[in-house]
Design a protein around this motif. Structure first.
Motif, PDB file in Angstrom:
ATOM      1  N   ASP A   1      71.062  35.611  27.151  1.00  0.00           N
ATOM      2  CA  ASP A   1      72.674  35.598  27.202  1.00  0.00           C
ATOM      3  C   ASP A   1      73.291  34.733  26.540  1.00  0.00           C
TER       4      ASP A   1
ATOM      5  N   GLU B   1      73.181  35.641  22.410  1.00  0.00           N
ATOM      6  CA  GLU B   1      74.155  36.373  22.307  1.00  0.00           C
ATOM      7  C   GLU B   1      75.941  35.448  22.334  1.00  0.00           C
TER       8      GLU B   1
ATOM      9  N   SER C   1      75.776  33.069  19.351  1.00  0.00           N
ATOM     10  CA  SER C   1      76.006  34.565  18.438  1.00  0.00           C
ATOM     11  C   SER C   1      77.397  34.798  17.887  1.00  0.00           C
ATOM     12  N   ALA C   2      78.153  35.321  19.771  1.00  0.00           N
ATOM     13  CA  ALA C   2      79.193  35.884  19.365  1.00  0.00           C
ATOM     14  C   ALA C   2      80.369  34.579  18.773  1.00  0.00           C
TER      15      ALA C   2
ATOM     16  N   TRP D   1      66.377  35.354  17.557  1.00  0.00           N
ATOM     17  CA  TRP D   1      66.595  36.162  17.946  1.00  0.00           C
ATOM     18  C   TRP D   1      65.167  37.409  17.389  1.00  0.00           C
TER      19      TRP D   1
ATOM     20  N   ASP E   1      68.614  46.281  27.361  1.00  0.00           N
ATOM     21  CA  ASP E   1      70.005  45.091  26.847  1.00  0.00           C
ATOM     22  C   ASP E   1      70.059  44.951  25.407  1.00  0.00           C
ATOM     23  N   HIS E   2      68.731  44.441  24.525  1.00  0.00           N
ATOM     24  CA  HIS E   2      68.628  44.419  23.713  1.00  0.00           C
ATOM     25  C   HIS E   2      69.022  45.276  22.237  1.00  0.00           C
TER      26      HIS E   2
ATOM     27  N   ARG F   1      71.333  47.324  23.113  1.00  0.00           N
ATOM     28  CA  ARG F   1      72.981  47.265  23.217  1.00  0.00           C
ATOM     29  C   ARG F   1      73.518  46.548  22.309  1.00  0.00           C
ATOM     30  N   ARG F   2      72.407  45.871  22.026  1.00  0.00           N
ATOM     31  CA  ARG F   2      73.447  44.510  21.735  1.00  0.00           C
ATOM     32  C   ARG F   2      73.768  44.956  20.404  1.00  0.00           C
ATOM     33  N   TYR F   3      72.090  45.583  19.737  1.00  0.00           N
ATOM     34  CA  TYR F   3      72.197  46.371  18.623  1.00  0.00           C
ATOM     35  C   TYR F   3      73.171  47.465  18.160  1.00  0.00           C
TER      36      TYR F   3
ATOM     37  N   GLN G   1      76.067  47.749  19.780  1.00  0.00           N
ATOM     38  CA  GLN G   1      77.148  46.996  19.130  1.00  0.00           C
ATOM     39  C   GLN G   1      77.634  47.161  18.060  1.00  0.00           C
TER      40      GLN G   1
END
Length: 206
Positions: free
Chosen positions: A63, A66, A69-70, A105, A121-122, A124-126, A128
C-alpha cells in the motif's frame, strides 16, 4: 505520559519511512520486522502493534508503494500522443529515484504471486494503469494522432512494452541507459502511430 494523536501519527510516519528505507535497500526479499525495527531503532515488539504478522507488514508495504507511486510528480503533457508518451516515461527507471521505485515494484512480484489476495491487489493496480493508458490512447485516436483500433488492446500492449523495458533496464542498466530507454519508447510509439500496412500490400522477401 499518555500518548496523543499527534504522537501516534508521528510514530506512524517514522514507521512508514523505515519500511521504505528497508524496501529501497533490500526489496521485499529483505523486508522483515527485525529489519524495520533496526532501521527504526526500536524493538520488534513495538512493531507488532502495527503489524501482528509478516503478511500485515507486506500488505502495508505494498500500500505504501502504491501511495508513493501515485503521489510522485508527473510529467506535464498536453492531450494526445504526447500524454501517452509522458505516462509511459513516468514508469521507466530514468532517474535514481525512479530506479529505486521500480526495483521495489519488481521485488514485490514474488511475494504478491505467493498470496492470492495480494496477487489480486496487484492485478487491480495494473488494470487501473491499463485503464488510464486506454483513456489516453482513445484521446489520441480522437485527435487523429493514433490510428483506429481497440484502445484497451493498444493500452495492454503499451503496458506490456513498458514493463518489459523496465525489467531489461533494471537487469542491464549499461545496455539500457536512460537515453536508450527513451529512444526505444519513441520507436515503439512511432510504430503505433504508423497506419497498418494492408495485408495485400506487404512486401514479401525474395
Amino acid at each position: 505520559m499518555p500518548r496523543t494523536k499527534g504522537n501516534h501519527e508521528a510514530r506512524r510516519r517514522d514507521v512508514s519511512e523505515a519500511v521504505w528505507r528497508v524496501l529501497a535497500a533490500h526489496g521485499f526479499g529483505g523486508l522483515t520486522l527485525r529489519a524495520v525495527a533496526a532501521e527504526l531503532g526500536a524493538t520488534t515488539g513495538l512493531l507488532t502493534h502495527y503489524f501482528p504478522a509478516k503478511r500485515d507488514l507486506v500488505a502495508y508495504a505494498l500500500d505504501l508503494l502504491e501511495q508513493r507511486s501515485a503521489s510522485r510528480p508527473r510529467r506535464a503533457a498536453g492531450a494526445g500522443l504526447s500524454a501517452v508518451r509522458a505516462a509511459m516515461l513516468d514508469i521507466l527507471p530514468l532517474t535514481a529515484e525512479a530506479t529505486d521505485a521500480n526495483r521495489i515494484w519488481v521485488s514485490s512480484w514474488d511475494v504478491a504471486l505467493a498470496d492470492p489476495a495480494l496477487s489480486g491487489d496487484h492485478a487491480r493496480r495494473y488494470a487501473q494503469g491499463r485503464d488510464r493508458l486506454r483513456d489516453l490512447v482513445a484521446a489520441a485516436q480522437q485527435l487523429g494522432e493514433l490510428p483506429a483500433g481497440d484502445p484497451a488492446r493498444i493500452a495492454a500492449g503499451a503496458q506490456a512494452f513498458v514493463l518489459g523495458l523496465v525489467v531489461q533496464a533494471l537487469f542491464a542498466p549499461t545496455a539500457f541507459p536512460p537515453h536508450r530507454q527513451v529512444e526505444l519508447l519513441d520507436d515503439y510509439l512511432a510504430s503505433l502511430a504508423s497506419p497498418p500496412v494492408p495485408h495485400g500490400n506487404r512486401t514479401v522477401p525474395s
